[in-house]
Design a protein around this motif. Structure first.
Motif, short mmCIF file in Angstrom:
data_model
loop_
_atom_site.label_atom_id
_atom_site.label_comp_id
_atom_site.label_asym_id
_atom_site.label_seq_id
_atom_site.Cartn_x
_atom_site.Cartn_y
_atom_site.Cartn_z
N ALA A 306 28.74 38.59 43.78
CA ALA A 306 28.80 38.63 42.32
C ALA A 306 30.22 38.30 41.86
O ALA A 306 31.17 38.37 42.63
CB ALA A 306 28.40 40.01 41.82
N SER A 307 30.33 37.95 40.59
CA SER A 307 31.66 37.70 40.02
C SER A 307 32.21 38.99 39.43
O SER A 307 31.47 39.86 39.00
CB SER A 307 31.56 36.65 38.90
OG SER A 307 31.09 35.43 39.42
N TRP A 308 33.52 39.12 39.45
CA TRP A 308 34.18 40.22 38.75
C TRP A 308 35.53 39.71 38.26
O TRP A 308 35.95 38.61 38.60
CB TRP A 308 34.30 41.44 39.66
CG TRP A 308 35.33 41.39 40.76
CD1 TRP A 308 35.44 40.43 41.74
CD2 TRP A 308 36.39 42.33 40.99
NE1 TRP A 308 36.49 40.73 42.58
CE2 TRP A 308 37.09 41.89 42.15
CE3 TRP A 308 36.80 43.50 40.37
CZ2 TRP A 308 38.19 42.58 42.67
CZ3 TRP A 308 37.89 44.20 40.90
CH2 TRP A 308 38.57 43.74 42.03
N SER A 309 36.24 40.49 37.47
CA SER A 309 37.46 39.96 36.84
C SER A 309 38.60 39.77 37.84
O SER A 309 39.41 38.86 37.68
CB SER A 309 37.92 40.91 35.72
OG SER A 309 38.39 42.13 36.27
N ALA A 310 38.66 40.62 38.88
CA ALA A 310 39.77 40.59 39.86
C ALA A 310 41.12 40.56 39.14
O ALA A 310 42.08 39.92 39.59
CB ALA A 310 39.63 39.38 40.80
N ALA A 327 39.61 41.37 46.26
CA ALA A 327 38.51 40.46 46.58
C ALA A 327 38.52 39.33 45.55
O ALA A 327 38.85 39.55 44.38
CB ALA A 327 37.19 41.21 46.53
N PRO A 328 38.17 38.10 45.96
CA PRO A 328 38.20 36.97 45.01
C PRO A 328 37.27 37.18 43.82
O PRO A 328 36.25 37.86 43.93
CB PRO A 328 37.75 35.77 45.86
CG PRO A 328 37.13 36.35 47.09
CD PRO A 328 37.75 37.69 47.30
N ALA A 329 37.62 36.60 42.68
CA ALA A 329 36.84 36.77 41.45
C ALA A 329 35.40 36.28 41.61
O ALA A 329 34.49 36.80 40.97
CB ALA A 329 37.52 36.03 40.31
N SER A 330 35.20 35.29 42.47
CA SER A 330 33.85 34.73 42.65
C SER A 330 33.01 35.47 43.68
O SER A 330 31.83 35.18 43.85
CB SER A 330 33.96 33.25 43.06
OG SER A 330 34.65 33.15 44.30
N LYS A 331 33.63 36.41 44.41
CA LYS A 331 32.91 37.15 45.46
C LYS A 331 33.38 38.60 45.47
O LYS A 331 34.38 38.93 46.11
CB LYS A 331 33.13 36.51 46.83
CG LYS A 331 32.51 35.12 46.97
CD LYS A 331 32.77 34.56 48.36
CE LYS A 331 32.13 33.18 48.52
NZ LYS A 331 32.77 32.18 47.67
N GLY A 362 37.85 34.10 55.35
CA GLY A 362 39.28 34.34 55.48
C GLY A 362 39.95 34.71 54.17
O GLY A 362 39.36 35.35 53.31
N ALA A 363 41.22 34.29 54.01
CA ALA A 363 42.03 34.55 52.81
C ALA A 363 42.04 36.05 52.49
O ALA A 363 42.19 36.88 53.38
CB ALA A 363 41.54 33.70 51.64
N ALA A 364 41.86 36.39 51.20
CA ALA A 364 41.95 37.80 50.78
C ALA A 364 40.91 38.67 51.48
O ALA A 364 41.19 39.82 51.86
CB ALA A 364 41.77 37.89 49.26
#
Length: 523
Positions: A306-310, A327-331, A362-364
């Motif tokens: 889900a998306s969230w504001s992050a 966590a990324p805004a798109s996940k 990977g990444a965040a």
């Protein structure tokens, strides 16, 4: 007998739903049929409770004259008791069977029905149960054109629903409350499977719910508390309760207003007292309502990726600040994990369903995953589930099990149950034997060829750089059977012999007919 009653009730309710919904979509009609079932349940419960209070006086609740001074005195006393015990109050004239009877007689009942539903809510104002009943019937729009083009058509449809439901005895035995609750769950499941993603996004398939519930209750027979941050219709909270003798309190949060109403109805229908549950409506990540509490069991099936504001401000939020990254805004998958970990008590267990990407992205996400394993050492097990077992998505999923005080602190259990399932027409599903295999592997925590593997934390860190992709640990590779050339040659020889025999028969047959058909050799 109880099981037989439950099955009969399920069949009746689904038949009513199917017969009466007409051109309305399944998820739209769901709100009406489930809302009226709830009203009938509250009505019958009120009637039974009031009759019990009046037993010594030798009168029945529905026989009280509401217009006399004596009748008003009785109702005042009953209301005080009912508000404290049940959390709400209904007058005799507001009981379900009274309105159903009027509808059957052709009377116009829409206005009266709307007033009754409002009065149920109003009866709780200023009391301990106010939050649990506030706005419960908001989705029952009796003025909607979807019920009919004219007021007469709307009234006829609603009257039919009430009359059909009135024929069903919900609470003949107080011990059978769960029969109705289970039938209600069945209906929610039927609507979810029948209406695809829209109606299914708040619903966890029963066997997945059962697995999550068993994972967080393993070795326990009572719980102080259970919490679901994305509780949907509340089915997962109630499933956890079935695995233990006693649950102290139930907590949940749900962002969708209609589903939030459904969850509260579901709790009450399962006989959970209004003082024992606290379900709130809001976005859990952005506006958490239980942030100061810690829970013994935490379960969830959050919306996948889900998306969230992050928003940067979350880096100082106590749920996320230890990790250094969001966590990324798109996940939002790991944001839910971090939130749940924060709410988990020191002696608690959490189990969450997530898409496979959380295991290796990977990444965040890789940074957060490493922190959970290396610095916090909370991850206890990773369970791979089959694809296509959730409504609205066919992607494979996994369950992460986390504990703050792990008995097996030097290793993590991996289970690959992706090939263990049954097949329905459009959906895969977990069977009892699949469930048992997973739970046995969790309990035994031993190597099982092509199914379970216990990996040391060092192996995960040093050899796999905190990548949790299950095939790295559970080897499911099937060796190809070597080809025996002698067998192949023998088979080819037999095929050639058969073809030659057939050709000979065709040649002889065509000669008899006087047709000059060349043999394969002549070609």
């Amino acid at each position: 007998m109880v099981e037989q009653h439950k099955k009969a009730l399920e069949k009746q309710l689904w038949n009513i739903a199917n017969t009466l919904r007409g051109n309305m979509s399944a998820d739209e009609f769901r709100d009406y049929i489930l809302g009226f079932i709830f009203y009938k349940y509250l009505s019958e419960r009120m009637d039974i409770y009031a009759d019990e209070l009046l037993k010594e006086d030798g009168i029945k609740f529905d026989a009280i004259d509401e217009n006399t001074d004596e009748g008003k005195e009785y109702l005042e006393a009953i209301q005080e008791e009912a508000i404290d015990h049940l959390g709400y109050f209904l007058k005799p004239s507001e009981l379900f069977h009274v309105l159903a009877q009027k509808g059957e007689n052709g009377e116009f009942i829409l206005e009266a029905l709307s007033e009754v539903l409002n009065h149920i809510e109003q009866s709780t104002m200023g009391t301990a149960s106010e939050d649990d009943f506030n706005g419960l019937f908001d989705d029952l729009d009796l003025t909607s054109n979807k019920l009919g083009k004219t007021e007469k058509a709307k009234n006829e449809l609603i009257s039919k629903i009430l009359v059909h439901l009135d024929d069903i005895d919900f609470l003949h035995h107080e011990t059978e409350i769960d029969v109705l609750g289970d039938a209600y769950e069945y209906l929610i499941g039927q609507f979810a499977s029948g209406a695809g993603k829209k109606a299914g996004e708040f619903y966890t398939p029963p066997m997945v719910s059962k697995l999550l519930a068993k994972l967080v209750t393993m070795g326990k027979d009572k719980l102080r508390s259970v919490y679901d941050p994305t509780c949907g219709s509340g089915s997962l909270l109630l499933r956890v309760a079935k695995e233990v003798k006693e649950v102290g309190n139930y907590y949940g949060q749900e962002s969708n207003p209609s589903t939030y109403n459904l969850a509260r109805m579901n709790m009450i229908l399962h006989g959970v007292h209004y003082r024992q549950f606290d379900i709130q409506q809001d976005d859990t990540l952005e506006q958490p309502h239980h942030i100061e509490k810690r829970f013994e069991a935490v379960v969830a099936n959050p919306p996948f990726s889900a998306s969230w504001s992050a928003a940067a401000g979350f880096l100082t939020d106590e749920r996320f600040q230890d990790y250094g990254k969001l966590a990324p805004a798109s996940k939002a998958d790991f944001a839910f994990v971090q939130h749940m970990v924060h709410q988990l008590d020191d002696d608690g267990t959490m189990a969450v369903v997530l898409p496979h990407g959380v295991l290796f992205r990977g990444a965040a996400e890789g940074h957060i995953r490493k922190h959970l394993i290396k610095d916090k050492n909370y991850l206890d097990a990773v369970i791979g589930l089959p694809s296509n077992i959730f409504y609205g998505t066919s992607i494979p999923t996994c369950i992460l099990v986390l504990k703050k005080n792990r008995k097996h602190s030097d290793n993590i259990l991996f289970i690959d149950a992706s090939q263990n399932y049954g097949k329905a027409t459009n959906q895969n599903y977990l069977r009892e034997e699949d469930l048992e295999a997973i739970l046995q592997a969790v309990e035994n925590r031993k190597f099982v060829d092509k199914f379970a593997y216990v990996a040391s934390v060092d192996e995960i860190a040093e050899e796999n750089d905190f990548n949790l992709n299950i095939p790295r640990y559970v080897d499911t590779f099937e060796e190809e059977v070597p080809i025996n050339l002698n067998v192949v040659a023998e088979s080819l020889s037999k095929v050639t012999a058969n073809l030659n025999s057939i050709e000979k028969e065709i040649f002889e047959f065509t000669n008899e007919l006087g047709i000059n058909f060349p043999s394969m050799g002549e070609k």
